[in-house]
Design a protein around this motif. Structure first.
Motif, PDB file in Angstrom:
ATOM      1  N   PRO A  51       5.140   1.424   8.039  1.00  0.00           N
ATOM      2  CA  PRO A  51       5.863   2.337   7.141  1.00  0.00           C
ATOM      3  C   PRO A  51       7.212   1.747   6.724  1.00  0.00           C
ATOM      4  O   PRO A  51       7.912   1.130   7.525  1.00  0.00           O
ATOM      5  CB  PRO A  51       6.059   3.589   7.994  1.00  0.00           C
ATOM      6  CG  PRO A  51       5.025   3.501   9.068  1.00  0.00           C
ATOM      7  CD  PRO A  51       4.878   2.041   9.350  1.00  0.00           C
ATOM      8  N   ARG A  93      -1.466  -6.445   7.640  1.00  0.00           N
ATOM      9  CA  ARG A  93      -0.402  -5.448   7.728  1.00  0.00           C
ATOM     10  C   ARG A  93      -0.274  -4.755   6.379  1.00  0.00           C
ATOM     11  O   ARG A  93      -0.078  -5.397   5.352  1.00  0.00           O
ATOM     12  CB  ARG A  93       0.941  -6.085   8.121  1.00  0.00           C
ATOM     13  CG  ARG A  93       0.990  -6.560   9.580  1.00  0.00           C
ATOM     14  CD  ARG A  93       0.897  -5.397  10.535  1.00  0.00           C
ATOM     15  NE  ARG A  93       0.933  -5.785  11.932  1.00  0.00           N
ATOM     16  CZ  ARG A  93      -0.152  -6.048  12.681  1.00  0.00           C
ATOM     17  NH1 ARG A  93      -1.356  -5.973  12.141  1.00  0.00           N
ATOM     18  NH2 ARG A  93      -0.026  -6.377  13.938  1.00  0.00           N
ATOM     19  N   SER A  94      -0.416  -3.438   6.416  1.00  0.00           N
ATOM     20  CA  SER A  94      -0.317  -2.605   5.223  1.00  0.00           C
ATOM     21  C   SER A  94       1.088  -2.040   5.127  1.00  0.00           C
ATOM     22  O   SER A  94       1.513  -1.286   6.005  1.00  0.00           O
ATOM     23  CB  SER A  94      -1.341  -1.462   5.311  1.00  0.00           C
ATOM     24  OG  SER A  94      -1.049  -0.450   4.378  1.00  0.00           O
ATOM     25  N   ASP A 114      -6.842  -1.722   1.788  1.00  0.00           N
ATOM     26  CA  ASP A 114      -6.367  -2.188   3.093  1.00  0.00           C
ATOM     27  C   ASP A 114      -7.535  -2.376   4.058  1.00  0.00           C
ATOM     28  O   ASP A 114      -7.631  -3.402   4.753  1.00  0.00           O
ATOM     29  CB  ASP A 114      -5.400  -1.176   3.709  1.00  0.00           C
ATOM     30  CG  ASP A 114      -4.132  -0.984   2.920  1.00  0.00           C
ATOM     31  OD1 ASP A 114      -3.766  -1.873   2.139  1.00  0.00           O
ATOM     32  OD2 ASP A 114      -3.500   0.080   3.081  1.00  0.00           O
ATOM     33  N   LEU A 121      -5.534   2.611   0.276  1.00  0.00           N
ATOM     34  CA  LEU A 121      -5.927   2.622   1.688  1.00  0.00           C
ATOM     35  C   LEU A 121      -7.308   1.993   1.870  1.00  0.00           C
ATOM     36  O   LEU A 121      -7.551   1.288   2.854  1.00  0.00           O
ATOM     37  CB  LEU A 121      -5.910   4.056   2.215  1.00  0.00           C
ATOM     38  CG  LEU A 121      -4.553   4.775   2.174  1.00  0.00           C
ATOM     39  CD1 LEU A 121      -4.678   6.195   2.712  1.00  0.00           C
ATOM     40  CD2 LEU A 121      -3.490   4.002   2.939  1.00  0.00           C
ATOM     41  N   ARG A 132      -2.143   7.583   5.310  1.00  0.00           N
ATOM     42  CA  ARG A 132      -3.275   7.427   6.223  1.00  0.00           C
ATOM     43  C   ARG A 132      -3.210   8.489   7.325  1.00  0.00           C
ATOM     44  O   ARG A 132      -2.186   8.694   7.959  1.00  0.00           O
ATOM     45  CB  ARG A 132      -3.282   6.025   6.839  1.00  0.00           C
ATOM     46  CG  ARG A 132      -4.542   5.715   7.630  1.00  0.00           C
ATOM     47  CD  ARG A 132      -4.489   4.294   8.188  1.00  0.00           C
ATOM     48  NE  ARG A 132      -4.408   3.287   7.137  1.00  0.00           N
ATOM     49  CZ  ARG A 132      -5.455   2.822   6.460  1.00  0.00           C
ATOM     50  NH1 ARG A 132      -6.668   3.271   6.717  1.00  0.00           N
ATOM     51  NH2 ARG A 132      -5.288   1.900   5.518  1.00  0.00           N
ATOM     52  N   SER A 152       0.846  -1.187   0.000  1.00  0.00           N
ATOM     53  CA  SER A 152       0.000   0.000   0.000  1.00  0.00           C
ATOM     54  C   SER A 152       0.888   1.245   0.000  1.00  0.00           C
ATOM     55  O   SER A 152       1.936   1.254  -0.640  1.00  0.00           O
ATOM     56  CB  SER A 152      -0.955  -0.025   1.195  1.00  0.00           C
ATOM     57  OG  SER A 152      -1.930   0.980   1.093  1.00  0.00           O
ATOM     58  N   ALA A 160       3.194   0.558   4.143  1.00  0.00           N
ATOM     59  CA  ALA A 160       2.930   1.960   3.796  1.00  0.00           C
ATOM     60  C   ALA A 160       4.181   2.554   3.160  1.00  0.00           C
ATOM     61  O   ALA A 160       5.119   2.957   3.851  1.00  0.00           O
ATOM     62  CB  ALA A 160       2.522   2.737   5.043  1.00  0.00           C
ATOM     63  N   ASP A 179      -0.574  -0.229   9.962  1.00  0.00           N
ATOM     64  CA  ASP A 179       0.316   0.208   8.894  1.00  0.00           C
ATOM     65  C   ASP A 179       1.753  -0.087   9.307  1.00  0.00           C
ATOM     66  O   ASP A 179       2.119   0.064  10.475  1.00  0.00           O
ATOM     67  CB  ASP A 179       0.182   1.712   8.658  1.00  0.00           C
ATOM     68  CG  ASP A 179      -1.112   2.084   7.957  1.00  0.00           C
ATOM     69  OD1 ASP A 179      -1.565   1.308   7.100  1.00  0.00           O
ATOM     70  OD2 ASP A 179      -1.671   3.154   8.264  1.00  0.00           O
TER      71      ASP A 179
END
Length: 296
Positions: free
Chosen positions: A201, A139-140, A129, A126, A111, A107, A142, A199
């Motif tokens: 990152p 789990r995204s 997700d 998003l 967010r 993704s 990011a 998320d």
């Protein structure tokens, strides 16, 4: 069993390799299994077809513990919600039907920022997700802009000595190498002790401006390269020329505008979300060989 979608894409390929190296049984969903490298093809279970297809994902997700989900952009879709969210519904339904416990999805950052609701591809990612998070632990990943996108600029690097982008020349933003995204995804898929939605990152090691990137490319390639700022509308026109639908072309311009407006600024860099590959290292190991091949 871990299922990997888009296994021949840059990120998916790294995920498959790392899971196999860890001794995990892997099943892949591939539209064209011939594109799998010979070293991979004989070590995985293959379900042929598109993961947009309900019958394909139903077959692929049977007996799976975890899934790596990467939904490529469909340039011919009428809009981004169709491209990402509607195309992902068969996968969500198959995850639910087969009780897949963990899904890791590719993704984007954004967010919680003011720009997230009008960010084109990112807004749709998003929403995708959120759809998966209703049926499983999710789990995204990011992500900011990919370093690997610079490969699209090889023609202008060689022909015009320039790279192009919509962001101001001195505006610093995070960049990440796709191989580091793959490493993060593989770590989460191998762990599988996590629950709920979050998320993750994946920021790369440093923020760089367009001018910074051009300076690194100049140094690594040994030819002068400059950064040229363009209007977001130029991206829309370029996407249309590549055959994108008007809705998908507009989404690309919207994403660019959202990045200008702070889409990627919502996460503070930490040791935990900074990945190791520098842009200089990536240019040396990936861009320079690609440029040399284009010259030959």
């Amino acid at each position: 069993m871990i299922v990997v979608t888009a296994p021949t894409a840059k990120i998916g390929r790294h995920v498959v390799e790392q899971l196999l190296d860890a001794g995990e049984p892997v099943r892949v969903v591939a539209r064209d299994p011939r594109r799998l490298s010979p070293t991979i093809r004989d070590r995985v279970d293959i379900v042929e077809g598109s993961h947009r297809d309900a019958a394909v994902v139903d077959k692929a997700f049977a007996g799976a513990d975890a899934v790596f989900w990467l939904m490529p952009s469909d340039l011919h879709a009428p809009d981004v919600m169709t491209s990402y969210v509607e195309a992902s519904r068969p996968g969500v339904e198959a995850v639910s039907a087969h009780g897949v416990r963990n899904v890791v999805g590719v993704s984007a950052l954004g967010r919680g920022t003011a720009a997230a609701g009008r960010a084109g591809n990112v807004t749709a990612s998003l929403a995708m997700d959120d759809l998966f998070a209703t049926v499983t632990n999710y789990r995204s990943l990011a992500n900011p802009t990919f370093m690997d996108n610079t490969l699209r600029d090889i023609r202008t690097i060689l022909g015009e000595g320039a790279i192009f982008g919509p962001v101001a020349p001195d505006r610093k933003l995070p960049l990440v190498a796709t191989r580091d995204i793959g490493t993060t995804a593989a770590r989460l898929l191998l762990d599988r002790g996590w629950t709920g939605f979050a998320d993750v990152p994946v920021l790369g090691p440093e923020d760089l401006s367009g001018n910074d990137m051009a300076a690194v490319i100049t140094d690594v390639l040994g030819i002068p390269v400059r950064y040229v700022q363009i209007e977001a509308a130029h991206l829309e026109a370029a996407m249309l020329s590549f055959g994108a639908s008007p809705g998908m072309a507009r989404a690309m311009a919207d994403m660019a505008t959202a990045k200008i407006d702070g889409l990627d600024d919502g996460v503070v860099r930490t040791a935990g979300n900074s990945t190791p590959t520098t842009f200089r290292q990536w240019c040396t190991e990936v861009l320079r060989p690609a440029v040399d091949a284009a010259r030959s």
